[in-house]
Design an enzyme around this catalytic site. Structure first.
Site, PDB file in Angstrom:
ATOM      1  N   SER A  64       0.795  -1.233   0.000  1.00  0.00           N
ATOM      2  CA  SER A  64       0.000   0.000   0.000  1.00  0.00           C
ATOM      3  C   SER A  64       0.826   1.280   0.000  1.00  0.00           C
ATOM      4  O   SER A  64       0.255   2.364  -0.182  1.00  0.00           O
ATOM      5  CB  SER A  64      -0.938   0.018   1.203  1.00  0.00           C
ATOM      6  OG  SER A  64      -2.059  -0.744   0.903  1.00  0.00           O
ATOM      7  N   LYS A  67       0.359   3.385  -2.990  1.00  0.00           N
ATOM      8  CA  LYS A  67      -0.804   4.278  -3.124  1.00  0.00           C
ATOM      9  C   LYS A  67      -0.397   5.752  -3.034  1.00  0.00           C
ATOM     10  O   LYS A  67      -1.058   6.629  -3.572  1.00  0.00           O
ATOM     11  CB  LYS A  67      -1.846   3.950  -2.044  1.00  0.00           C
ATOM     12  CG  LYS A  67      -2.447   2.549  -2.212  1.00  0.00           C
ATOM     13  CD  LYS A  67      -3.299   2.140  -1.021  1.00  0.00           C
ATOM     14  CE  LYS A  67      -3.867   0.735  -1.199  1.00  0.00           C
ATOM     15  NZ  LYS A  67      -4.506   0.202   0.006  1.00  0.00           N
ATOM     16  N   TYR A 192      -3.410  -2.475 -10.345  1.00  0.00           N
ATOM     17  CA  TYR A 192      -3.254  -2.109  -8.929  1.00  0.00           C
ATOM     18  C   TYR A 192      -2.356  -3.144  -8.206  1.00  0.00           C
ATOM     19  O   TYR A 192      -1.468  -2.784  -7.438  1.00  0.00           O
ATOM     20  CB  TYR A 192      -4.653  -2.017  -8.295  1.00  0.00           C
ATOM     21  CG  TYR A 192      -4.671  -2.063  -6.787  1.00  0.00           C
ATOM     22  CD1 TYR A 192      -4.286  -0.960  -6.032  1.00  0.00           C
ATOM     23  CD2 TYR A 192      -5.054  -3.226  -6.114  1.00  0.00           C
ATOM     24  CE1 TYR A 192      -4.287  -1.015  -4.648  1.00  0.00           C
ATOM     25  CE2 TYR A 192      -5.062  -3.278  -4.734  1.00  0.00           C
ATOM     26  CZ  TYR A 192      -4.672  -2.178  -4.008  1.00  0.00           C
ATOM     27  OH  TYR A 192      -4.663  -2.233  -2.638  1.00  0.00           O
ATOM     28  N   TYR A 244      -4.635   2.992   7.650  1.00  0.00           N
ATOM     29  CA  TYR A 244      -5.930   2.302   7.709  1.00  0.00           C
ATOM     30  C   TYR A 244      -6.735   2.832   8.898  1.00  0.00           C
ATOM     31  O   TYR A 244      -6.698   4.023   9.188  1.00  0.00           O
ATOM     32  CB  TYR A 244      -5.746   0.771   7.795  1.00  0.00           C
ATOM     33  CG  TYR A 244      -4.663   0.227   6.909  1.00  0.00           C
ATOM     34  CD1 TYR A 244      -4.725   0.417   5.526  1.00  0.00           C
ATOM     35  CD2 TYR A 244      -3.577  -0.461   7.420  1.00  0.00           C
ATOM     36  CE1 TYR A 244      -3.736  -0.085   4.691  1.00  0.00           C
ATOM     37  CE2 TYR A 244      -2.590  -0.967   6.580  1.00  0.00           C
ATOM     38  CZ  TYR A 244      -2.671  -0.765   5.231  1.00  0.00           C
ATOM     39  OH  TYR A 244      -1.695  -1.254   4.420  1.00  0.00           O
ATOM     40  N   VAL A 262       1.187  -3.750   3.866  1.00  0.00           N
ATOM     41  CA  VAL A 262       1.175  -5.048   4.544  1.00  0.00           C
ATOM     42  C   VAL A 262       2.444  -5.873   4.302  1.00  0.00           C
ATOM     43  O   VAL A 262       2.626  -6.920   4.916  1.00  0.00           O
ATOM     44  CB  VAL A 262      -0.069  -5.910   4.200  1.00  0.00           C
ATOM     45  CG1 VAL A 262      -1.328  -5.317   4.784  1.00  0.00           C
ATOM     46  CG2 VAL A 262      -0.203  -6.135   2.716  1.00  0.00           C
TER      47      VAL A 262
HETATM   48  N1  GLU Z   1      -2.293  -5.589  -2.200  1.00  0.00           N
HETATM   49  C1  GLU Z   1      -2.892  -5.465  -0.916  1.00  0.00           C
HETATM   50  C2  GLU Z   1      -4.393  -5.522  -1.040  1.00  0.00           C
HETATM   51  O1  GLU Z   1      -4.919  -4.832  -1.845  1.00  0.00           O
HETATM   52  C3  GLU Z   1      -2.435  -4.180  -0.286  1.00  0.00           C
HETATM   53  C4  GLU Z   1      -2.777  -4.194   1.129  1.00  0.00           C
HETATM   54  C5  GLU Z   1      -2.026  -3.161   1.925  1.00  0.00           C
HETATM   55  O2  GLU Z   1      -0.799  -3.018   1.896  1.00  0.00           O
HETATM   56  O3  GLU Z   1      -2.749  -2.485   2.618  1.00  0.00           O
HETATM   57  O4  GLU Z   1      -5.074  -6.253  -0.359  1.00  0.00           O
END
Ligand code: GLU
Length: 308
Positions: A64, A67, A192, A244, A262
Site C-alpha cells: 500500500s 498508493k 493495482y 488504515y 502489509v
Molecule cells: N495488495 C494489498 C491488497 O490490496 C495491499 C494491502 C495493503 O498493503 O494495505 O489487499
C-alpha cells in the site's frame, strides 16, 4: 546536532527485543513466507545524507505504500478534479471494507484505502491510454524518485494477489456499478496489484518520499514533482488516512505523515527535514508493521521530530 546513526542503533537494540510479536501478512502465500525476524530503519535528509540500520538492503513488497506514488501522479494530472471520484476523509474502517462504499455510492473515502487506490489507478489508465503504459509510468516514477532504474515488481506476488483478490475485485465491481470506474474492473485491479508488488528496500523508500518533506521538490536533484500545496495536501492525507483504521493511533503516538503497507514497510515524512522508512514484516492487528511503528515512536521521542 542530532546523531542520527546513534539514535538508529539504540532503536535497533531496543526493538529487536520484540522479535516474535505480531504476524506476517498471510492472505497470499508469497507474503506469508517472508521471514518475520527482519528490521530496518532508514533516513535520508534533505541534504542527501543517509543513515541506515538493520536490513536496509532487503527488498520487500511495498504494497500500500504504492498508493502514495499513484496518488501523487493522479493529483499532478487531474488536480482538484480528482476529488470528484475519491474523497480525503479517514474511513475508520478496514482498508478493504465494502460496506462503506455501498452506502457512500461508490465514492471511496480516501486514496489510501483499497477502493480509493483502485479508482486512482483507473484515472491513470484513462490518462495514459492503457494499463501497461500506466504501470510503466508508475514504475518509472518510483525509479526516478529513488534514483535507481533497476527497481521492478515481483510477478509472483501480483499473480498470487490476482488469484486471491476476490475482495478487491468486488470493490472494483461495486464502483463500476456506481459509474466510478471507467475501465474493465479486472484490468484495473491487475494493474493495482502490479503496483503493490513493486519491490524496494528501506533505503530506496526513504529516498523516494523526500520530495514530500520538501514541498514537492526533490531537494537533492532539484526536480519539481508537484506543487507545494499538493505536497501539503498529500502529507495531510497521509497523517489522517495513512494507517488504515489505526491512523488516529499513529498520529497520536508518532505524529508524522506516514503510509504503511502489509509487506511490512512504513514510510514517514518529517516536513522540512527528511524521508524515513522502516521495515519489519510482522504486523500488528491493524495490518501495520509492529516493530516499524514502535521504532517510529521511539524515533520521535529521541529526536524530538514530530509535527505536534
Ligand atoms: N495488495 C494489498 C491488497 O490490496 C495491499 C494491502 C495493503 O498493503 O494495505 O489487499
Amino acid at each position: 546536532m542530532i546523531d542520527y546513526q546513534e539514535i538508529l542503533e539504540e532503536i535497533y537494540e531496543e526493538v529487536t527485543k520484540h522479535y516474535g510479536e505480531g504476524r506476517v501478512a498471510d492472505y497470499i502465500p508469497a507474503l506469508s513466507e517472508v521471514d518475520p525476524r527482519q528490521f530496518a530503519f532508514s533516513i535520508v535528509t534533505k541534504e542527501g545524507d543517509e543513515y541506515h540500520v538493520g536490513d536496509s538492503s532487503v527488498k520487500f513488497s511495498i504494497q500500500s505504500i504504492s498508493k502514495l506514488f499513484t496518488f501523487t501522479l493522479a493529483l499532478d494530472i487531474y488536480s482538484r478534479e480528482l476529488y470528484k471520484r475519491v474523497g480525503v476523509e479517514p474511513s475508520g474502517n478496514p482498508f478493504n471494507s465494502l460496506v462503506q462504499l455501498e452506502y457512500e455510492h461508490g465514492i471511496p473515502r480516501n486514496p489510501f484505502i483499497n477502493a480509493g487506490a483502485i479508482v486512482i489507478t483507473d484515472t491513470l489508465i484513462n490518462h495514459y491510454g492503457d494499463d501497461y503504459k500506466a504501470f510503466e509510468v508508475v514504475l518509472n516514477f518510483v525509479r526516478d524518485l529513488a534514483g535507481d532504474s533497476s527497481i521492478t515488481f515481483d510477478p509472483v506476488v501480483s499473480t498470487s494477489e490476482m488469484e486471491h483478490g476476490f475482495r478487491n475485485l468486488s470493490l472494483a465491481n461495486l464502483m463500476k456499478s456506481f459509474d466510478n470506474l471507467d475501465n474493465d474492473p479486472r484490468v484495473v485491479v491487475q494493474t493495482y496489484f502490479k503496483q503493490c508488488a513493486i519491490s524496494m528496500n528501506s533505503r530506496e523508500l526513504a529516498r523516494s518520499v523526500l520530495y514530500l518533506a520538501n514541498g514537492g521538490v526533490d531537494p537533492v536533484t532539484g526536480k519539481e514533482y508537484i506543487t507545494k500545496t499538493q505536497a501539503r495536501r498529500i502529507n495531510a492525507v497521509m497523517l489522517t488516512c495513512g494507517h488504515y483504521d489505526a491512523s488516529g493511533e499513529f498520529a497520536f503516538h508518532v505524529g508524522l505523515p506516514g503510509k504503511s503497507g502489509v509487506g511490512g514497510g512504513v514510510v514517514a515524512v518529517v516536513p522540512g527535514e527528511m524521508g524515513i522508512c522502516t521495515f519489519s514484516p510482522a504486523l500488528n492487528k491493524y495490518g501495520n508493521s509492529h516493530l516499524g511503528t514502535l521504532a517510529l515512536e521511539m524515533f520521535v521521542e529521541k529526536s524530538g521530530f514530530s509535527i505536534f
